[in-house]
Design a protein around this motif. Sequence first.
Motif, mmCIF file in Angstrom:
data_model
loop_
_atom_site.group_PDB
_atom_site.id
_atom_site.type_symbol
_atom_site.label_atom_id
_atom_site.label_comp_id
_atom_site.label_asym_id
_atom_site.label_seq_id
_atom_site.Cartn_x
_atom_site.Cartn_y
_atom_site.Cartn_z
ATOM 1 N N ARG A 15 -23.289 -2.548 20.896
ATOM 2 C CA ARG A 15 -23.393 -1.466 22.112
ATOM 3 C C ARG A 15 -24.048 -0.278 22.164
ATOM 4 O O ARG A 15 -24.220 0.249 23.023
ATOM 5 N N PHE A 16 -24.148 0.127 20.923
ATOM 6 C CA PHE A 16 -25.068 1.478 20.806
ATOM 7 C C PHE A 16 -26.328 1.109 19.827
ATOM 8 O O PHE A 16 -27.010 2.112 19.679
ATOM 9 N N GLY A 17 -26.779 -0.082 19.815
ATOM 10 C CA GLY A 17 -27.903 -0.332 19.062
ATOM 11 C C GLY A 17 -28.994 -0.063 19.750
ATOM 12 O O GLY A 17 -28.887 0.162 20.926
ATOM 13 N N THR A 18 -30.047 0.007 18.941
ATOM 14 C CA THR A 18 -31.738 0.211 19.580
ATOM 15 C C THR A 18 -32.269 -1.186 20.006
ATOM 16 O O THR A 18 -33.361 -1.171 20.532
ATOM 17 N N ILE A 19 -31.475 -2.328 19.727
ATOM 18 C CA ILE A 19 -32.291 -3.622 20.096
ATOM 19 C C ILE A 19 -31.196 -4.469 21.068
ATOM 20 O O ILE A 19 -30.098 -4.388 20.457
ATOM 21 N N LEU A 20 -31.652 -4.854 22.032
ATOM 22 C CA LEU A 20 -31.111 -5.641 23.079
ATOM 23 C C LEU A 20 -31.250 -6.951 22.859
ATOM 24 O O LEU A 20 -32.612 -7.364 23.457
ATOM 25 N N LEU A 21 -30.729 -8.004 22.710
ATOM 26 C CA LEU A 21 -30.971 -9.392 23.117
ATOM 27 C C LEU A 21 -30.171 -9.867 24.050
ATOM 28 O O LEU A 21 -29.168 -9.513 24.280
ATOM 29 N N GLN A 22 -30.783 -10.748 25.148
ATOM 30 C CA GLN A 22 -30.282 -11.050 26.037
ATOM 31 C C GLN A 22 -30.602 -12.615 26.277
ATOM 32 O O GLN A 22 -31.417 -13.316 25.678
ATOM 33 N N ASN A 23 -29.593 -13.172 26.978
ATOM 34 C CA ASN A 23 -29.801 -14.571 27.414
ATOM 35 C C ASN A 23 -29.075 -14.751 28.804
ATOM 36 O O ASN A 23 -27.955 -14.568 29.057
ATOM 37 N N ASP A 24 -30.308 -15.342 29.672
ATOM 38 C CA ASP A 24 -29.833 -15.208 31.010
ATOM 39 C C ASP A 24 -29.180 -16.611 31.598
ATOM 40 O O ASP A 24 -28.996 -17.122 32.629
ATOM 41 N N SER A 25 -28.950 -17.435 30.588
ATOM 42 C CA SER A 25 -28.082 -18.807 30.813
ATOM 43 C C SER A 25 -28.966 -19.479 31.881
ATOM 44 O O SER A 25 -28.501 -20.307 32.778
ATOM 45 N N ASP A 26 -30.327 -19.541 31.747
ATOM 46 C CA ASP A 26 -31.283 -20.331 32.417
ATOM 47 C C ASP A 26 -32.047 -21.231 31.629
ATOM 48 O O ASP A 26 -33.002 -21.917 32.017
ATOM 49 N N GLY A 27 -31.599 -21.743 30.556
ATOM 50 C CA GLY A 27 -32.106 -22.657 29.576
ATOM 51 C C GLY A 27 -33.268 -22.067 28.833
ATOM 52 O O GLY A 27 -33.963 -22.994 27.916
ATOM 53 N N LYS A 28 -33.618 -20.933 28.809
ATOM 54 C CA LYS A 28 -34.919 -20.434 28.078
ATOM 55 C C LYS A 28 -34.338 -19.653 26.836
ATOM 56 O O LYS A 28 -35.249 -19.158 26.018
ATOM 57 N N GLY A 29 -33.083 -19.719 26.626
ATOM 58 C CA GLY A 29 -32.508 -19.171 25.222
ATOM 59 C C GLY A 29 -32.526 -17.569 25.122
ATOM 60 O O GLY A 29 -33.057 -16.911 26.243
ATOM 61 N N ASP A 30 -32.411 -17.029 24.148
ATOM 62 C CA ASP A 30 -32.126 -15.606 23.788
ATOM 63 C C ASP A 30 -33.675 -15.004 23.892
ATOM 64 O O ASP A 30 -34.646 -15.641 23.508
ATOM 65 N N TYR A 31 -33.927 -13.782 24.232
ATOM 66 C CA TYR A 31 -35.277 -13.027 24.115
ATOM 67 C C TYR A 31 -34.728 -11.413 23.808
ATOM 68 O O TYR A 31 -33.638 -11.210 24.103
ATOM 69 N N ILE A 32 -35.833 -10.680 23.686
ATOM 70 C CA ILE A 32 -35.620 -9.364 23.229
ATOM 71 C C ILE A 32 -35.695 -8.455 24.426
ATOM 72 O O ILE A 32 -36.961 -8.641 24.958
ATOM 73 N N ALA A 33 -34.577 -8.029 25.163
ATOM 74 C CA ALA A 33 -34.825 -7.467 26.332
ATOM 75 C C ALA A 33 -35.131 -5.947 26.168
ATOM 76 O O ALA A 33 -35.620 -5.324 26.983
ATOM 77 N N LYS A 34 -34.890 -5.441 24.869
ATOM 78 C CA LYS A 34 -35.274 -3.966 24.711
ATOM 79 C C LYS A 34 -35.173 -4.052 23.165
ATOM 80 O O LYS A 34 -34.485 -4.536 22.292
ATOM 81 N N TRP A 35 -36.206 -3.128 22.802
ATOM 82 C CA TRP A 35 -36.547 -2.837 21.303
ATOM 83 C C TRP A 35 -36.947 -1.499 21.149
ATOM 84 O O TRP A 35 -37.898 -0.888 21.580
ATOM 85 N N GLU A 36 -35.988 -0.647 20.749
ATOM 86 C CA GLU A 36 -36.268 0.726 20.771
ATOM 87 C C GLU A 36 -36.043 1.373 19.563
ATOM 88 O O GLU A 36 -35.562 2.634 19.174
ATOM 89 N N HIS A 37 -36.096 0.538 18.174
ATOM 90 C CA HIS A 37 -36.204 0.913 17.104
ATOM 91 C C HIS A 37 -36.924 2.208 16.395
ATOM 92 O O HIS A 37 -37.844 1.804 16.803
ATOM 93 N N PRO A 38 -36.448 2.955 15.976
ATOM 94 C CA PRO A 38 -37.227 4.076 15.639
ATOM 95 C C PRO A 38 -38.175 3.790 14.456
ATOM 96 O O PRO A 38 -39.282 4.677 14.428
ATOM 97 N N THR A 39 -38.223 2.938 13.565
ATOM 98 C CA THR A 39 -39.274 2.730 12.565
ATOM 99 C C THR A 39 -39.760 1.281 12.635
ATOM 100 O O THR A 39 -41.050 0.943 12.195
ATOM 101 N N LEU A 40 -38.985 0.160 13.082
ATOM 102 C CA LEU A 40 -39.355 -1.088 12.965
ATOM 103 C C LEU A 40 -40.089 -1.587 14.236
ATOM 104 O O LEU A 40 -39.548 -1.067 15.262
ATOM 105 N N ALA A 41 -41.246 -2.291 14.176
ATOM 106 C CA ALA A 41 -41.832 -2.624 15.331
ATOM 107 C C ALA A 41 -41.281 -3.989 15.878
ATOM 108 O O ALA A 41 -40.904 -4.612 15.221
#
Lengths: 187, 56
Positions: free
Chosen positions: B19-45
């Motif tokens: 909940r306080f992480g810098t990476i947000l995975l999301q699944n819209d239950s549309d059959g397309k599976g998980d995806y990266i909705a947000k990536w704000e990690h300070p050092t990792l691309a």
Amino acid sequence: MTSLINASNSAGVIITSDTSGNLAIQSGGNTVATITATGANAGIQVASWAAPAFSYYQNGSTTSLPNVSFTKITFDASDFDTTGGMFTSSRFTPTIAGYYQISGAILTSATSGQYFSDIYKNGTAFKRGSMVVGGTSGCQSNVSALVYCNGSSDYIELYAYQNSGSTQTTATGTSFTYLQGVFVRSA
Amino acid sequence: MYEKIIKIYPELTAEDFGRFGTILLQNDSDGKGDYIAKWEHPTLAKPTQEQLAGVQ
């Protein structure tokens, strides 16, 4: 006494005036609203208001919740729906601009991990609900928020998150996993 | 998706996705599976599609 503006079924608009300072608006002779300037009932009283309201829940189909992923909750049954088609594909897209009270919950029988539910607006988290921990009786996270919607493009959904380390599943039942909403006031 | 990312970046933990992480995975239950909705990690691309596809 009250002054009247009546949209008659037979004679068009009928205006009847008095000196009470009160005004009633009628349709076919039935009062739908009254306007009063003074006294305890000062303001506008609406006799009936066809405000959109809905209550959806999971009846036969569950939602799989992948580990550490925010997952949209889907619904396959309703307790009621007066929105006239604003709720489709587990998404509420109101066509009346204004403020909506939204509440939802997710329940799982998981025995470990943390869980919470989010009200999403336009695809991103808007308000976060309670964080609960899986246990012997499972757990339920609740969320409630007042949300403004523009009446055209804004939409509302329910998402959930869990971090048990493996995929979990929501529980079906009208009191377990649900999403409700009602129009509160115009913009 | 989480398992793939962890294999690419073993130093990440579940907290990075919380909940306080810098990476947000999301699944819209549309059959397309998980995806990266947000990536704000300070050092990792943010992993590329090629990196993700290459993880078993």
